[in-house]
Design a protein around this motif. Structure first.
Motif, PDB file in Angstrom:
ATOM      1  N   VAL A 113     -24.874  37.402 -31.860  1.00  0.00           N
ATOM      2  CA  VAL A 113     -24.436  36.588 -30.724  1.00  0.00           C
ATOM      3  C   VAL A 113     -24.469  37.439 -29.464  1.00  0.00           C
ATOM      4  N   LEU A 159     -17.103  30.023 -30.206  1.00  0.00           N
ATOM      5  CA  LEU A 159     -18.355  30.103 -29.463  1.00  0.00           C
ATOM      6  C   LEU A 159     -18.579  28.780 -28.739  1.00  0.00           C
ATOM      7  N   ARG A 219     -23.973  32.454 -26.117  1.00  0.00           N
ATOM      8  CA  ARG A 219     -22.732  31.680 -26.104  1.00  0.00           C
ATOM      9  C   ARG A 219     -21.670  32.296 -25.191  1.00  0.00           C
TER      10      ARG A 219
END
Length: 277
Positions: free
Chosen positions: A51, A90, A108
Motif C-alpha cells: 500500500v 484504507l 490509498r
C-alpha cells in the motif's frame, strides 16, 4: 406543537451519530493489518498487498542504487512506530479511476483510528504533498505543506539538514583513516576470508532479514567490495537497531566469511558492535 418538537428530536437523534464520527467512517473502509513498513510512505499488509499512501512522498531510504536521502530514515521510523502490527482503514479517493501505481501498489488514504496518516505526514514535514492528478484533499494538503515549510518542520528544517550533512562528512573523514589506525577498511575484508579482523565501517544501508538485521558498508549491497555485518536481533526491534547503527561509524570484530562472493561478518549480539561516531 408537541408532535413537531418530538419529530425534531427524533431527527436530531437520527443524524447526531453522523456528526460524531469522523468523515472517513462514512466512506467505504477497507480494513487491513499492517505486517511491516517498507519506507516512509509504503507498507505491506498481512495479506501481502503493498500500500502506498496517496498524495504524499517521503525521502527515499530503501532503493539499492541510491544513498538514503535526508530524512528518509526518520520518515521510515515515524511510520513504523505508528503502523506496524496495527489494523488500519484504507480509504479510496473518489476522484481516481486508477487504484494501483506502476509498481502494483494500492494507492490509498490511511486512517489509524481518528488519525489521518496522509495528513499528518504533510503537516509534520515527514514528507511532501505529491500528486499528478486532482485529489480529494488537494486544498487541505497544500495548505498544510505551506504551513510546515513556514515553521521549518521535518524535511523543511534547514538547520537540521545542515547538521545531518556535517555529521556525515565528519564520519566519512574518520573512515578515510582506516588501514592506518589499527582498523581494516571494509573494502579490504574480502582479502581476509576465514580470519578474525577488526574493521571500521560507515553504515550506508540496512536491511531487515527476519531474525537478522544487515548492516552494509556500501550504498548498494550488491557491490563487489561491500561488507555486510549480519546481526542477530534477539530482543531488539529492527527500528531500534536501525536508529542505533544506520549512518554511524562503527567498529566490528569477527571472522570474515564469504556469502555469494561477498564478504560478511556474523555478530550474534548487537551489543558487541561499538559505535565510534
Amino acid at each position: 406543537m408537541e408532535g413537531l418538537i418530538k419529530k425534531r428530536h427524533l431527527l436530531i437523534l437520527f443524524f447526531l451519530p453522523i456528526f460524531l464520527f469522523p468523515l472517513h467512517a462514512l466512506a467505504k473502509c477497507q480494513y487491513v493489518v499492517v505486517k511491516r513498513v517498507v519506507d516512509g510512505d509504503t507498507f505491506l499488509t498481512k495479506s501481502g498487498q503493498r500500500v502506498r499512501l496517496l498524495g504524499v512522498d517521503t525521502p527515499e531510504s530503501v532503493i539499492n542504487s541510491r544513498p538514503v536521502q535526508w530524512f528518509g530514515k526518520q520518515a521510515y521510523w515515524w511510520l513504523s512506530e505508528r503502523l506496524t502490527g496495527k489494523r488500519v482503514c484504507l480509504e479510496r479517493d473518489p476522484n481516481r479511476a486508477v487504484n494501483l501505481d506502476k509498481y502494483g501498489r494500492l494507492l490509498r488514504y490511511v486512517w489509524l483510528g481518528k488519525s489521518f496518516l496522509n495528513r499528518e505526514i504533510i503537516a509534520e514535514g515527514i514528507g511532501r504533498f505529491y500528486h499528478r492528478e486532482p485529489l480529494q484533499y488537494d486544498g487541505e494538503f497544500r495548505r498544510l505543506q505551506f504551513k510546515a515549510i513556514k515553521q521549518g518542520k521535518g524535511i523543511w528544517d534547514i538547520n537540521a539538514h545542515r547538521s545531518w550533512l556535517k555529521q556525515k562528512i565528519e564520519r566519512l573523514k574518520l573512515l578515510s583513516s582506516c588501514g592506518s589506525n589499527g582498523y581494516l577498511c571494509p573494502w579490504d575484508a574480502k582479502d581476509y576470508i576465514g580470519k578474525k579482523i577488526r574493521v571500521m565501517l560507515y553504515v550506508n544501508k540496512t536491511h531487515d532479514a527476519g531474525s537478522k538485521f544487515l548492516l552494509n558498508s556500501e550504498v548498494d549491497y550488491r557491490a563487489w567490495d561491500n561488507l555486510t555485518v549480519v546481526v542477530y536481533k534477539g530482543r531488539h526491534s529492527s527500528v531500534e537497531l536501525d536508529r542505533k547503527f544506520w549512518g554511524h561509524l562503527i567498529e566490528v570484530r569477527g571472522t570474515v566469511r564469504l556469502y555469494k562472493d561477498r564478504a560478511e561478518i556474523v555478530v550474534k549480539n548487537p551489543d558487541e558492535i561499538r559505535v565510534i561516531k
